[in-house]
Design an enzyme around this catalytic site. Structure first.
Site, short mmCIF file in Angstrom:
data_model
loop_
_atom_site.label_atom_id
_atom_site.label_comp_id
_atom_site.label_asym_id
_atom_site.label_seq_id
_atom_site.Cartn_x
_atom_site.Cartn_y
_atom_site.Cartn_z
N HIS A 117 0.65 -1.23 0.20
CA HIS A 117 -0.01 0.03 -0.11
C HIS A 117 0.78 1.30 0.09
O HIS A 117 0.72 2.03 0.75
CB HIS A 117 -0.98 -0.01 1.11
CG HIS A 117 -0.61 -0.30 2.57
ND1 HIS A 117 0.39 0.38 3.12
CD2 HIS A 117 -1.06 -0.93 3.46
CE1 HIS A 117 0.29 0.15 4.37
NE2 HIS A 117 -0.66 -0.87 4.67
N HIS A 156 -4.56 -9.16 14.67
CA HIS A 156 -4.66 -8.08 13.79
C HIS A 156 -5.63 -8.40 12.55
O HIS A 156 -5.16 -9.53 12.01
CB HIS A 156 -3.21 -7.58 13.30
CG HIS A 156 -3.07 -6.57 12.54
ND1 HIS A 156 -4.05 -5.52 12.63
CD2 HIS A 156 -2.23 -5.82 11.65
CE1 HIS A 156 -3.77 -4.47 11.84
NE2 HIS A 156 -2.63 -4.80 11.20
N GLU A 175 -5.76 -6.75 9.47
CA GLU A 175 -5.30 -6.28 8.29
C GLU A 175 -5.13 -7.59 7.56
O GLU A 175 -4.69 -8.69 7.75
CB GLU A 175 -4.01 -5.51 8.32
CG GLU A 175 -3.64 -4.68 7.14
CD GLU A 175 -2.80 -3.39 7.00
OE1 GLU A 175 -2.36 -3.21 8.08
OE2 GLU A 175 -2.68 -2.81 6.03
N ASP A 177 -3.09 -8.70 5.18
CA ASP A 177 -1.67 -9.46 5.33
C ASP A 177 -1.80 -10.67 6.30
O ASP A 177 -1.25 -11.72 6.08
CB ASP A 177 -0.79 -8.69 5.08
CG ASP A 177 -0.45 -7.70 6.48
OD1 ASP A 177 -1.44 -7.05 6.83
OD2 ASP A 177 0.25 -7.02 6.60
N HIS A 231 -1.27 -0.94 14.89
CA HIS A 231 -1.51 0.27 14.24
C HIS A 231 -2.98 0.49 13.56
O HIS A 231 -3.23 1.49 12.79
CB HIS A 231 -0.70 0.52 13.14
CG HIS A 231 -0.73 -0.50 12.09
ND1 HIS A 231 -1.07 0.41 10.60
CD2 HIS A 231 -0.56 -1.57 12.01
CE1 HIS A 231 -1.09 -0.85 9.96
NE2 HIS A 231 -0.81 -1.95 10.43
N ASP A 278 1.82 -6.67 14.39
CA ASP A 278 3.00 -5.77 13.52
C ASP A 278 4.09 -5.15 14.25
O ASP A 278 5.24 -4.87 13.60
CB ASP A 278 2.12 -4.57 12.76
CG ASP A 278 1.44 -5.08 11.55
OD1 ASP A 278 1.84 -6.46 11.00
OD2 ASP A 278 0.44 -4.45 11.11
N TYR A 332 10.24 0.45 8.77
CA TYR A 332 8.84 0.05 8.90
C TYR A 332 8.18 0.82 9.86
O TYR A 332 7.13 1.33 9.97
CB TYR A 332 8.95 -1.24 9.85
CG TYR A 332 7.55 -2.17 9.70
CD1 TYR A 332 7.04 -2.90 8.76
CD2 TYR A 332 6.96 -1.73 10.81
CE1 TYR A 332 5.83 -3.47 8.75
CE2 TYR A 332 5.71 -2.58 10.94
CZ TYR A 332 5.04 -3.19 9.94
OH TYR A 332 3.76 -3.86 10.06
N HIS A 366 5.82 -9.85 11.04
CA HIS A 366 6.69 -9.59 9.80
C HIS A 366 8.05 -9.64 10.25
O HIS A 366 8.47 -9.23 11.08
CB HIS A 366 6.60 -8.29 9.06
CG HIS A 366 5.10 -7.99 8.60
ND1 HIS A 366 4.59 -8.46 7.43
CD2 HIS A 366 4.09 -7.30 8.91
CE1 HIS A 366 3.50 -8.24 7.23
NE2 HIS A 366 3.17 -7.40 8.24
FE1 FEO Z 1 -0.79 -4.22 9.76
FE2 FEO Z 1 1.05 -6.42 8.65
O1 FEO Z 1 -0.58 -5.62 8.66
#
Ligand code: FEO
Length: 397
Positions: A24, A78, A80, A82, A145, A164, A192, A225
């Site tokens: 993104h 989370h 999101e 991903d 986040h 994250d 990041y 991640h």
């Molecule tokens: Fe906020 Fe890795 O997604």
């Protein structure tokens, strides 16, 4: 596709995305990973899933440990995509007894997947679930986040599964912090932080204070991640403490686009003035520097200096792009200035100044404009601008 045991009966079962280059608007030029973790206990528990399209990687790894249909619980730290993109297919296969998530996690999962039939169990900060030998404590980390974000902490193993936070986009075959090059690791972490967490810096400070107050022992941090912090979790926590305070160095970034090289010449002259004052400078031509690398350099810079020629009574499109991106990241404590060439109207510098006032960057100077092409004398005010900013940096840092 082997799982990696990170603690006794606790496995990394995530996916490595070697190919992703844009996240993104963030340039993931070395790929990323989507980490998921599996605990084998009386209640077999999966923490997060992976991006849609990577479901098979996750399932192959789990199959090497246990039949995925034996998973009892899924924890969604989370929402999101991903980390949840493959969740519907995993839930359909596994049919878990419970799906644990924060209150906002439930709302966001419903808004994403529209499956009120899932066996949600909402958990809040301070709630604990027992898996058999191990327990999981939950800590909501709202807006770090996303509103739904939370940590899962396994006290018996001093393991923090941190969503994250403390993560980074970097596809590697290595899974642990002590297996990769440390300076490169911290460069990815800084990128990041600058691109994802910077706007939430006050909340990061609050969270770090809360965790310290709780007095919990953390010897391993497993983020969603990148590599797992098993050797130096304290180092990344200390880096977050520094980044969240937005501590600046005697450093300036000059971010510009150019039409016929006039603004480029001005950028170099501004840089000369800064160097004369002993300031470290990064010249960042937007035609070759990605916005996400610009804001990474912004993280520890005191001064942000922008250059654009005037185009159609405005600024160059790439300047608009970076100013929009930086505004969203809400940097604090910066000083700034602008410059640019023009032909007949010359609005770009004024527009950049207005933007700096809006986002509370302290304007050092009204800026420098040069008509068409600067000669030697025309570059002199640019050098002076660099010197002026340099002096202010030295006074401030
Ligand atoms: Fe906020 Fe890795 O997604």
């Amino acid at each position: 596709m082997k799982p990696i045991e990170i603690k006794k009966d606790i496995y990394w079962v995530g996916a490595i995305d070697w190919d992703i280059r844009d996240f993104h608007g963030y340039s993931t030029y070395k790929g990323s990973t989507y980490n998921a973790y599996l605990i084998i206990d009386d209640k077999v528990t999966l923490f997060d899933t992976v991006k849609k399209g990577f479901k098979s990687d996750l399932l192959h790894r789990i199959h090497n440990i246990i039949d995925p249909r034996k998973i009892d619980y899924i924890v969604v730290n989370h929402v999101e995509m991903d980390h949840s993109g493959s969740l519907p297919e995993i839930i359909d296969l596994v049919k878990p007894e419970k799906v644990f998530c924060s209150p906002m996690g439930q709302k966001n999962l419903l808004d994403h997947f529209h499956r009120p039939d899932w066996p949600f169990q909402v958990v809040k900060s301070g709630d604990t679930i027992n898996l058999g030998k191990l327990n999981v404590h939950f800590l909501e980390t709202r807006m770090l986040h996303w509103p739904d974000s939370m940590f899962s902490y396994i006290p018996e193993e001093s393991l923090l599964i941190s969503s994250d936070a403390f993560g980074h986009h970097w596809a590697t075959s290595e899974r642990f912090d002590d297996e990769v090059d440390e300076p490169e690791l911290f460069a990815h972490c800084a990128k990041y932080y600058a691109n994802i967490l910077l706007p939430y810096s006050p909340l990061v400070q609050k969270l770090l204070a809360t965790v310290t107050q709780m007095g919990i022992k953390i010897d391993t941090i497993a983020p969603d991640h990148g590599v797992i912090w098993r050797t130096n979790p304290g180092k990344i926590i200390a880096a977050y403490a520094a980044w969240s305070r937005q501590l600046a160095k005697p450093k300036a970034i000059i971010v510009y686009d150019t039409m016929w090289h006039s603004t480029e010449s001005m950028a170099k002259a501004v840089a000369d003035g800064l160097v004369e004052e002993g300031i470290s400078v990064k010249l960042m031509d937007l035609q070759v520097n990605h916005r996400s690398d610009v804001v990474t350099e912004m993280l520890d810079a005191k001064a942000l200096i922008f250059g654009s020629p005037t185009l159609n009574n405005g600024m160059m499109p790439m300047l608009s792009d970076i100013l929009c991106y930086i505004k969203g990241l809400r940097p604090t404590g910066k000083i700034g200035a602008a410059f640019g060439s023009y032909g007949w109207s010359g609005e770009a510098v004024g527009l950049i100044n207005k933007w700096m006032e809006e986002i509370k960057i302290e304007l050092v100077d009204p800026g420098v404009k040069v008509k068409y092409v600067p000669d030697h004398a025309g570059l002199h005010p640019c050098v002076e601008l660099g010197r002026k900013v340099g002096k202010m940096i030295k006074d401030a840092v």
